[in-house]
Structures are given as C-alpha cells and as structure tokens.
Design a protein around this motif. Structure first.
Motif, PDB file in Angstrom:
ATOM      1  N   ALA A   1      43.877  70.106  21.749  1.00  0.00           N
ATOM      2  CA  ALA A   1      44.421  70.487  20.556  1.00  0.00           C
ATOM      3  C   ALA A   1      43.705  71.779  20.168  1.00  0.00           C
ATOM      4  O   ALA A   1      44.333  72.663  19.598  1.00  0.00           O
ATOM      5  N   ALA A   2      42.401  71.747  20.366  1.00  0.00           N
ATOM      6  CA  ALA A   2      41.607  72.859  19.871  1.00  0.00           C
ATOM      7  C   ALA A   2      42.196  74.136  20.926  1.00  0.00           C
ATOM      8  O   ALA A   2      42.263  75.431  20.269  1.00  0.00           O
ATOM      9  N   ALA A   3      42.473  73.943  22.117  1.00  0.00           N
ATOM     10  CA  ALA A   3      42.823  75.138  23.003  1.00  0.00           C
ATOM     11  C   ALA A   3      44.404  75.658  22.615  1.00  0.00           C
ATOM     12  O   ALA A   3      44.553  76.745  22.740  1.00  0.00           O
ATOM     13  N   ARG A   4      45.276  74.845  22.074  1.00  0.00           N
ATOM     14  CA  ARG A   4      46.484  75.155  21.815  1.00  0.00           C
ATOM     15  C   ARG A   4      46.217  76.187  20.591  1.00  0.00           C
ATOM     16  O   ARG A   4      47.167  77.224  20.264  1.00  0.00           O
ATOM     17  N   LYS A   5      45.339  75.744  19.557  1.00  0.00           N
ATOM     18  CA  LYS A   5      45.498  76.511  18.330  1.00  0.00           C
ATOM     19  C   LYS A   5      44.779  77.835  18.700  1.00  0.00           C
ATOM     20  O   LYS A   5      45.217  79.025  18.256  1.00  0.00           O
ATOM     21  N   LEU A   6      43.654  77.935  19.458  1.00  0.00           N
ATOM     22  CA  LEU A   6      43.095  79.183  19.972  1.00  0.00           C
ATOM     23  C   LEU A   6      44.058  79.945  20.511  1.00  0.00           C
ATOM     24  O   LEU A   6      44.099  81.067  20.373  1.00  0.00           O
ATOM     25  N   ILE A   7      44.991  79.485  21.278  1.00  0.00           N
ATOM     26  CA  ILE A   7      45.858  80.327  22.244  1.00  0.00           C
ATOM     27  C   ILE A   7      46.990  80.763  21.423  1.00  0.00           C
ATOM     28  O   ILE A   7      47.403  81.841  21.081  1.00  0.00           O
ATOM     29  N   ASP A   8      47.683  79.899  20.634  1.00  0.00           N
ATOM     30  CA  ASP A   8      49.006  80.001  19.785  1.00  0.00           C
ATOM     31  C   ASP A   8      48.860  80.736  18.514  1.00  0.00           C
ATOM     32  O   ASP A   8      49.634  81.180  18.035  1.00  0.00           O
ATOM     33  N   VAL A   9      47.685  79.948  17.901  1.00  0.00           N
ATOM     34  CA  VAL A   9      47.301  80.616  16.355  1.00  0.00           C
ATOM     35  C   VAL A   9      46.396  81.696  16.545  1.00  0.00           C
ATOM     36  O   VAL A   9      46.672  82.911  15.771  1.00  0.00           O
ATOM     37  N   ASP A  10      45.459  81.765  17.090  1.00  0.00           N
ATOM     38  CA  ASP A  10      44.470  82.661  17.177  1.00  0.00           C
ATOM     39  C   ASP A  10      44.731  83.739  18.141  1.00  0.00           C
ATOM     40  O   ASP A  10      43.829  85.000  18.044  1.00  0.00           O
ATOM     41  N   LYS A  11      45.613  83.670  19.068  1.00  0.00           N
ATOM     42  CA  LYS A  11      45.851  84.611  20.131  1.00  0.00           C
ATOM     43  C   LYS A  11      44.555  85.110  20.941  1.00  0.00           C
ATOM     44  O   LYS A  11      44.588  86.265  21.152  1.00  0.00           O
ATOM     45  N   VAL A  12      43.915  84.065  21.382  1.00  0.00           N
ATOM     46  CA  VAL A  12      42.824  84.362  22.119  1.00  0.00           C
ATOM     47  C   VAL A  12      43.052  85.028  23.658  1.00  0.00           C
ATOM     48  O   VAL A  12      44.332  84.424  24.125  1.00  0.00           O
ATOM     49  N   ILE A  13      42.323  85.766  24.257  1.00  0.00           N
ATOM     50  CA  ILE A  13      42.725  86.146  25.691  1.00  0.00           C
ATOM     51  C   ILE A  13      41.869  85.094  26.604  1.00  0.00           C
ATOM     52  O   ILE A  13      42.433  85.386  27.711  1.00  0.00           O
ATOM     53  N   ALA A  14      41.048  84.568  26.152  1.00  0.00           N
ATOM     54  CA  ALA A  14      40.452  83.781  27.092  1.00  0.00           C
ATOM     55  C   ALA A  14      39.680  82.358  26.371  1.00  0.00           C
ATOM     56  O   ALA A  14      39.376  82.793  25.076  1.00  0.00           O
ATOM     57  N   ILE A  15      39.329  81.524  26.909  1.00  0.00           N
ATOM     58  CA  ILE A  15      38.525  80.482  26.365  1.00  0.00           C
ATOM     59  C   ILE A  15      37.331  80.225  27.083  1.00  0.00           C
ATOM     60  O   ILE A  15      37.435  79.998  28.277  1.00  0.00           O
ATOM     61  N   THR A  16      36.113  80.241  26.598  1.00  0.00           N
ATOM     62  CA  THR A  16      34.959  79.965  27.017  1.00  0.00           C
ATOM     63  C   THR A  16      34.068  78.881  26.647  1.00  0.00           C
ATOM     64  O   THR A  16      34.881  78.058  25.937  1.00  0.00           O
ATOM     65  N   GLY A  17      33.020  78.666  27.126  1.00  0.00           N
ATOM     66  CA  GLY A  17      32.475  77.286  26.673  1.00  0.00           C
ATOM     67  C   GLY A  17      32.704  76.154  27.679  1.00  0.00           C
ATOM     68  O   GLY A  17      32.421  76.104  28.795  1.00  0.00           O
TER      69      GLY A  17
END
Length: 403
Positions: A89-105
């Motif tokens: 759920a967090a990843a989908r928000k980061l990608i679809d809403v926040d438009k991040v280019i990478a997910i770290t951590g």
C-alpha cells in the motif's frame, strides 16, 4: 533578420545567467522525488528512524552543494509497518501519488519481495536492504539492487566466523522469516566443509510468549556455539533465557540484534550480554563515507549502525547515477550503478566530491558507508568484508573479520 539575431542574443544571455546562478536554478526546477519505505512501526520499528535520518541527511548534503541535474532531491517517507500488506500500500502511494522514481529502504525481506513486482510493473527502481536471496532473483529488468549482503553470503560468513573462533560443534536457532531462513543451509554446509559438526537446527516463530522450549532443546546438547538468526526482540528474550539457565555455549547473531546502538545491552543487562558475538559488514568507522554519514546524522564517532549506512549509500548511488546518466528515468540511470561502484579508478567516499568528478569527466569509484562494495550483474553486492564483534562490559569490540 534583426529579430532573429535578437532572439539568439536573448537566449545566449539566459543561458549565461543560468550557468552563473546554479542555486537559483535548483530552486526553480521540480525536485527529484525518491521514496523511502521504512519500518517506522512493527517488528522493525527500531530501525525505521535510522533509515529516515540517513536518507534525509544524504539528500540535504547533496542539495546544499547544488543538487543533481540542477534539481533538489526530495525524500518521501512511508511507513511500511514491517508488513508486506502495508508495504505494498505504501509503495503504490509512493509510485502513483508521489511520483517517485525509486523506492529505497525496504528493511524487511518480506516487504521487499512484496513491493518488487509492483515497482517493476511501474518501471520504478528498487534499492533494498532485505537479504532474502529471492529479492534479486528472476527477471528484474535491471531495476532491483541490494544494498546489503544476501542470505547465502550471510550464512557462509557466520560459519567462517564461528569456526574461526574455535568451535567444533554448532547449532542454529532460527526465526522463521525469509531473511533468516535463507541462511540456514549455507551456514550448515560451510561449517561442515570446514570440519565442523552441526548438532541441531531449531525453528521458532515471531512474538512467541516464551522461547524456553527451543532454548532447552538447543543448548542442552552443549554445542560449542549457537547461531541465533533473529532480530533484537527475539534475540534479547533468548539471551535472557540462556543466561538464566546457565548455559555456556557461545552466542552469535547479527550486529543489528546484539548491538543496535546499545539497545540489546539495555534489554538484557551487561552480565547477560557479556561475550555475545555479532557480525556485520565493514569497514564501519574506517571509511570516508561512513565517517561522513555519522557526522551528518549527528552520531558518535564510534557508533555501530547497520541500516542507516545502507540507506545513505542508496541515496548517494542514485544521485550519482542520475547525474552521470543525465536522466531521472529509472531505465536509464540504473545502467550507471555498476560503473559507479565497480570502476577500476580512485575511490571517493564523499558524494559531493564524486559529483564534481562526474561533472569534470574524471574517473572514480564510489566507496560506500556500509562496505566498500561492488555490484554483480543481478544487483547483488560482492567483495564484502564482515566484521566479527564481541561484547565486553557492555561495549562492542572488533575482534576480527572475514570475506
């Protein structure tokens, strides 16, 4: 004709003005957004803030020096709750809403495995701390990179440390998670190949009310050493049980379980912690990047941290790759990860100095805060060195290392 010349002149002046005012240009450009999926709550809650502080410190340091491609880096933090469901759920928000280019951590292997297919489908880069072997397996389209050792290498390193410490017999007490389970077979096989004997392998579940049954089963056989593959809550409970019962087999675990900035000693007390062995990647305390990481996060110069340095390296490698590729598109900048880490060139640990080298066209290789790693083609790290630490009077001391 005059109008055309005037247009060229205005454009030239604008270009010169932009070149003269790089900081102003940074302020005017949209930021490069990088997601951080951190375990701010749940079983990994002890490490989430460490990851967040590292990511923000790396970004701030780079931004203060002018940013990347004339743009600032913005860290967008999401709590994955150390849960695969919450992580997706967090990843989908980061990608679809926040438009991040990478997910770290991505501290938890289980969370990383759940997030990976979502990110690959969207063409977003994944830079994970999880060690489960499956994270870098399969067709990852070049988007998945591990900033930590994998499970097999962890297991082999522990076997070499335990055998090198004089143990002839060993047992394994292992928490059932993807991260820890991936190390059991490599540990046993390597320990046997070095002439050792495995007495027992016992599995346990997270959040058990008691570990007495498992401790009695393993330690009553009196192995020379016991490798406890678990996190700090479970290891603390097991260490207390071992101490109360008077068993004298040597204990070995991860540095994030037996040190974690002194939390383990606080949990069990100095007497129960005495002589406990732990292992993690080095060079901690020796590398330029690690010293810089400690300074930027306001940590003591002798602090021993496991996951903050991983995330620090993730943000730095992303920044360098984006600058080198001249692109914020994941499919483009991930191609620079291997050249940045593997080049046969002078090492640089300071990201600002590395950015200067890129812009000047000078060859270099980035030497990380966690370890002086290189990348394999599948995204795993190689060339890692593992430090063997032992607790004495509540303080961790480096007693040796292995590769």
């Amino acid at each position: 004709m005059k109008s055309s010349c005037l247009t060229v002149l205005i454009a030239s002046l604008a270009t010169l003005a932009g070149a003269a005012l790089p900081i102003a240009a940074v302020a005017q450009q949209p930021p490069i957004r990088i997601g951080l999926s951190a375990p701010l709550t749940g079983t990994g809650g002890a490490y989430g803030k460490e990851e967040e502080d590292a990511a923000k410190a790396a970004a701030a340091y780079i931004n203060d020096a002018g940013g990347v491609l004339g743009r600032k880096i913005e860290i967008v933090v999401a709590d994955d709750e150390t849960s695969p469901t919450a992580g997706v759920a967090a990843a989908r928000k980061l990608i679809d809403v926040d438009k991040v280019i990478a997910i770290t951590g991505l501290w938890s292997s289980a969370v990383a495995l759940a997030v990976k297919p979502v990110a690959i489908e969207k063409g977003v880069a994944v830079l994970a701390n999880g060690s489960a072997d499956e994270i870098t397996q399969g067709d990852n389209k070049g988007l998945v990179w591990r900033f930590q050792t994998n499970g097999q290498d962890w297991g082999r390193a522990f076997a070499r440390v335990v055998k090198g410490d004089g143990a002839k017999t060993a047992s394994v007490l292992v928490l059932q998670t993807p991260f820890t389970l991936s190390q059991v077979q490599p540990f046993a096989e390597t320990f046997k190949s070095l002439g050792g004997e495995i007495k027992d392998i016992v599995y346990f579940n997270p959040n058990q009310p008691s570990y007495r049954t498992e401790v009695e089963k393993v330690f009553s056989a009196k192995p020379d050493a016991v490798f406890v593959a678990s996190y700090i809550p479970e290891f603390s409970a097991i260490a207390r049980e071992v101490f109360r019962s008077g068993y004298d087999s040597k204990l070995y675990t991860y540095s994030h379980a037996a040190d974690s900035q002194g939390k383990f000693v606080q949990n069990v007390g100095k007497e129960a912690a005495e002589g406990v062995n732990h292992v993690q990647l080095v060079p901690v305390g020796r590398s330029e990047a690690y010293k810089l990481y400690l300074k930027l996060t306001k940590q003591p110069s002798d602090a021993l941290l496991a996951f903050g340095p991983n995330v620090f390296d993730q943000i730095v490698v992303l920044a360098l790759a984006i600058e080198k590729s001249k692109s914020d598109k994941p499919a483009e900048f991930v191609k620079e990860f291997i050249p940045i880490a593997n080049s046969d060139a002078p090492s640089i640990g300071d990201p600002v100095e590395a950015l200067k080298a890129i812009r000047a066209g000078k060859p270099f290789r980035f030497a990380g805060a966690t370890s002086d790693f290189k990348f394999k083609p599948n995204g795993d790290q190689t060339g890692l060195e593992y430090g063997h630490f032992r607790l004495h009077d509540g303080v961790s001391k480096l007693v040796g290392s292995t590769r």
